[in-house]
Scaffold this motif. Structure first.
Motif, PDB file in Angstrom:
ATOM      1  N   ILE A 377       0.859  -1.190   0.000  1.00  0.00           N
ATOM      2  CA  ILE A 377       0.000   0.000   0.000  1.00  0.00           C
ATOM      3  C   ILE A 377       0.891   1.234   0.000  1.00  0.00           C
ATOM      4  O   ILE A 377       1.754   1.384   0.875  1.00  0.00           O
ATOM      5  CB  ILE A 377      -0.934   0.017   1.231  1.00  0.00           C
ATOM      6  CG1 ILE A 377      -1.771  -1.265   1.293  1.00  0.00           C
ATOM      7  CG2 ILE A 377      -1.819   1.233   1.193  1.00  0.00           C
ATOM      8  CD1 ILE A 377      -1.208  -2.335   2.205  1.00  0.00           C
ATOM      9  N   THR A 378       0.709   2.104  -0.973  1.00  0.00           N
ATOM     10  CA  THR A 378       1.485   3.336  -1.081  1.00  0.00           C
ATOM     11  C   THR A 378       0.544   4.525  -0.970  1.00  0.00           C
ATOM     12  O   THR A 378      -0.432   4.623  -1.720  1.00  0.00           O
ATOM     13  CB  THR A 378       2.246   3.407  -2.413  1.00  0.00           C
ATOM     14  OG1 THR A 378       3.076   2.248  -2.539  1.00  0.00           O
ATOM     15  CG2 THR A 378       3.111   4.654  -2.468  1.00  0.00           C
ATOM     16  N   ILE A 379       0.820   5.431  -0.035  1.00  0.00           N
ATOM     17  CA  ILE A 379       0.028   6.646   0.169  1.00  0.00           C
ATOM     18  C   ILE A 379       0.940   7.832  -0.108  1.00  0.00           C
ATOM     19  O   ILE A 379       1.910   8.059   0.622  1.00  0.00           O
ATOM     20  CB  ILE A 379      -0.544   6.706   1.598  1.00  0.00           C
ATOM     21  CG1 ILE A 379      -1.401   5.447   1.861  1.00  0.00           C
ATOM     22  CG2 ILE A 379      -1.364   7.971   1.796  1.00  0.00           C
ATOM     23  CD1 ILE A 379      -1.920   5.368   3.285  1.00  0.00           C
ATOM     24  N   SER A 380       0.660   8.566  -1.191  1.00  0.00           N
ATOM     25  CA  SER A 380       1.524   9.662  -1.648  1.00  0.00           C
ATOM     26  C   SER A 380       0.813  10.990  -1.516  1.00  0.00           C
ATOM     27  O   SER A 380      -0.426  11.072  -1.541  1.00  0.00           O
ATOM     28  CB  SER A 380       1.941   9.443  -3.105  1.00  0.00           C
ATOM     29  OG  SER A 380       2.543   8.176  -3.266  1.00  0.00           O
ATOM     30  N   ASP A 381       1.617  12.057  -1.384  1.00  0.00           N
ATOM     31  CA  ASP A 381       1.067  13.420  -1.337  1.00  0.00           C
ATOM     32  C   ASP A 381       1.939  14.324  -2.193  1.00  0.00           C
ATOM     33  O   ASP A 381       2.924  13.882  -2.783  1.00  0.00           O
ATOM     34  CB  ASP A 381       0.980  13.928   0.107  1.00  0.00           C
ATOM     35  CG  ASP A 381       2.328  13.977   0.808  1.00  0.00           C
ATOM     36  OD1 ASP A 381       3.284  14.537   0.227  1.00  0.00           O
ATOM     37  OD2 ASP A 381       2.443  13.448   1.943  1.00  0.00           O
ATOM     38  N   GLU A 437       9.379  13.779  -8.104  1.00  0.00           N
ATOM     39  CA  GLU A 437       8.574  14.906  -8.588  1.00  0.00           C
ATOM     40  C   GLU A 437       8.039  15.768  -7.458  1.00  0.00           C
ATOM     41  O   GLU A 437       7.299  16.728  -7.701  1.00  0.00           O
ATOM     42  CB  GLU A 437       7.413  14.392  -9.445  1.00  0.00           C
ATOM     43  CG  GLU A 437       6.453  13.462  -8.721  1.00  0.00           C
ATOM     44  CD  GLU A 437       6.875  12.018  -8.789  1.00  0.00           C
ATOM     45  OE1 GLU A 437       5.993  11.141  -8.660  1.00  0.00           O
ATOM     46  OE2 GLU A 437       8.087  11.753  -8.979  1.00  0.00           O
ATOM     47  N   GLY A 438       8.394  15.434  -6.227  1.00  0.00           N
ATOM     48  CA  GLY A 438       7.946  16.211  -5.086  1.00  0.00           C
ATOM     49  C   GLY A 438       6.898  15.462  -4.283  1.00  0.00           C
ATOM     50  O   GLY A 438       6.059  14.742  -4.836  1.00  0.00           O
TER      51      GLY A 438
END
Length: 462
Positions: A377-381, A437-438
């Protein structure tokens, strides 16, 4: 079977085994020295036997040379009787005239070695064309041969009960190999005896702070038992200290809910709406801090049991709640993926991470990938990310990157701590990664495991 035999031997003769480490080491070294003495005795005995065999071979060479010279000097008619008179219990002589053909030299190593030793001691035997023949078996107990006399006739001789020198060399090598193997086995046994308790100590030490205490069995040498007893006592003291402080802090935090409820009730009677809103905001913050603290303190002792849970449904619900609240959130992944986990604990963990992504990165993108053995599970912001030097410290309790102590901007500092606690209980891992990409990505890996309820059912039916 071997292990059972060792345990049976230990129960019967274990009381004779020294209790102290020095005593055990001394006993093992004594056994090694005793084995070395026995091995040396065997080797020296074989060497003495070899020396005796060599002396006997030289004596036979002298007798053969003498008999050859005597028979060459007398009348051929008397040679048969003289040859018989020169015979002994272990060496017999027979004269054969020149009409009979001689046998060839033996082609095995023992024959050539004996011939070399006899000629080396009596060089005249080479001129008499000494030929020897031994049996095909080893060790050689007898051999026969012949020499040519001056008139072309042959003197045959037979030797009985003479050991071969070649097997003696092999016996010496075997004794040395036996000695080396015995010393090596004893050394390995000693190392295993010392290493086994130390391995248990290392395993127990690694478990400190990662769940309930692990106690070391108090067995082995006296010094190792003392270390195990001291370590177990230290574990009990640490466990009592942590338990008492945790229970006291949890009790205080739980009791704070009562005055918070009374304050909320009284705030409802304030005539000014702005004052009521300010009071409610402060009370919500206090109540959130109390709830976070109780979740953190109860993480290790959470009685929730793993059960089969649809992971995409759980994550989609959290994403929909964030979207309904006006935030930017999305889910990408399989529609169904059942895992055996604690749904309430993992719901808190995912909720904390999604809320952090929205609070500090403006958005939360949740992706799920099924690797076959685990779910990733990947949670990105899209936020500023976190310095890599603080990847570990952000999981520590009450650590906040935002140092204003304002819960509205920095939280309580327990969100990631509670998340890691929940993930670790599922046997998973949680890592951080700054995106090129930030933004920040929180990667959670949860291994697949059997549903405990289904496993019990299968065992019941079988």
């Amino acid at each position: 079977m071997i292990r059972r035999g060792i345990h049976r031997w230990g129960r019967r003769w274990g009381h004779l085994w020294p209790r102290s480490l020095i005593g055990r080491l001394g006993l093992v070294l004594f056994g090694a020295v005793l084995l070395a003495v026995i091995g040396n005795a065997i080797v020296l005995g074989q060497a003495e036997q070899h020396y005796g065999d060599e002396t006997q071979t030289w004596h036979i060479a002298e007798q053969v040379e003498t008999a050859g010279h005597v028979l060459s000097a007398i009348d051929p008619a008397r040679r048969g009787n003289v040859a018989s008179s020169l015979s002994s219990p272990y060496l017999t002589f027979t004269w054969v005239d020149a009409a009979q053909a001689r046998e060839a030299q033996g082609d095995n190593p023992a024959s050539w070695l004996l011939r070399h030793e006899m000629i080396e001691h009596r060089a005249a035997l080479a001129g008499m064309d000494l030929r020897l023949r031994t049996g095909p078996g080893t060790p050689v107990k007898a051999f026969d041969g012949d020499v040519r006399l001056l008139d072309g006739s042959t003197l045959r001789f037979g030797v009985t009960d003479l050991p071969s020198t070649v097997p003696v060399i092999y016996a010496q090598l075997g004794s040395i190999a036996l000695l080396s193997i015995g010393v090596l086995l004893m050394a390995l046994f000693l190392v295993q005896t010392l290493a086994s308790p130390l391995k248990m100590l290392v395993k127990a030490a690694d478990a400190v702070g990662n769940g309930p205490p692990v106690f070391i069995p108090t067995r082995g040498p006296q010094e190792i038992r003392h270390v195990a007893q001291a370590f177990n006592a230290m574990q009990r003291r640490i466990d009592r200290l942590i338990t008492s402080r945790t229970e006291a802090l949890a009790a205080v935090s739980h009791d704070l809910r009562t005055p918070i409820g009374r304050l909320r009730l009284r705030a409802g009677f304030l005539p000014n709406a702005e004052d009521r809103a300010a009071f409610d905001s402060d009370l919500d913050e206090m109540e959130g801090m109390v709830n976070d603290l109780l979740d953190y303190l109860g993480g290790e002792e959470d009685p929730e049991k793993p059960r089969r849970t649809d992971l995409p449904a759980l994550l989609s619900t959290l994403v929909d709640n964030a979207t309904d609240a006006g935030h930017v959130a999305s889910y990408e992944g399989p529609e169904r993926l059942a895992l055996a986990l604690r749904p309430l604990g993992m719901r808190r963990a995912f909720s904390n991470i999604i809320n952090n992504a929205i609070a500090y990165g403006g958005t939360a993108r949740v992706t799920v990938r099924d690797t076959g053995k685990s779910a990733v599970i990947t949670i990105s912001d899209d936020g500023p990310g976190i310095p890599e030097a603080q990847f570990d410290t952000v999981f520590e309790p009450f650590h906040r990157l935002e140092e204003s102590r304002n819960r509205g901007t920095g939280g309580t500092g327990l969100g990631l701590t509670i998340a890691r606690q929940a993930v670790t209980r599922e046997g998973g891992t949680i890592t951080l990664n700054n995106r090129a990409e930030g933004g920040l990505s929180v990667i959670i890996t949860i291994p697949k495991r059997d549903d405990p309820a289904q496993k019990v059912g299968r065992h019941t039916l079988s």
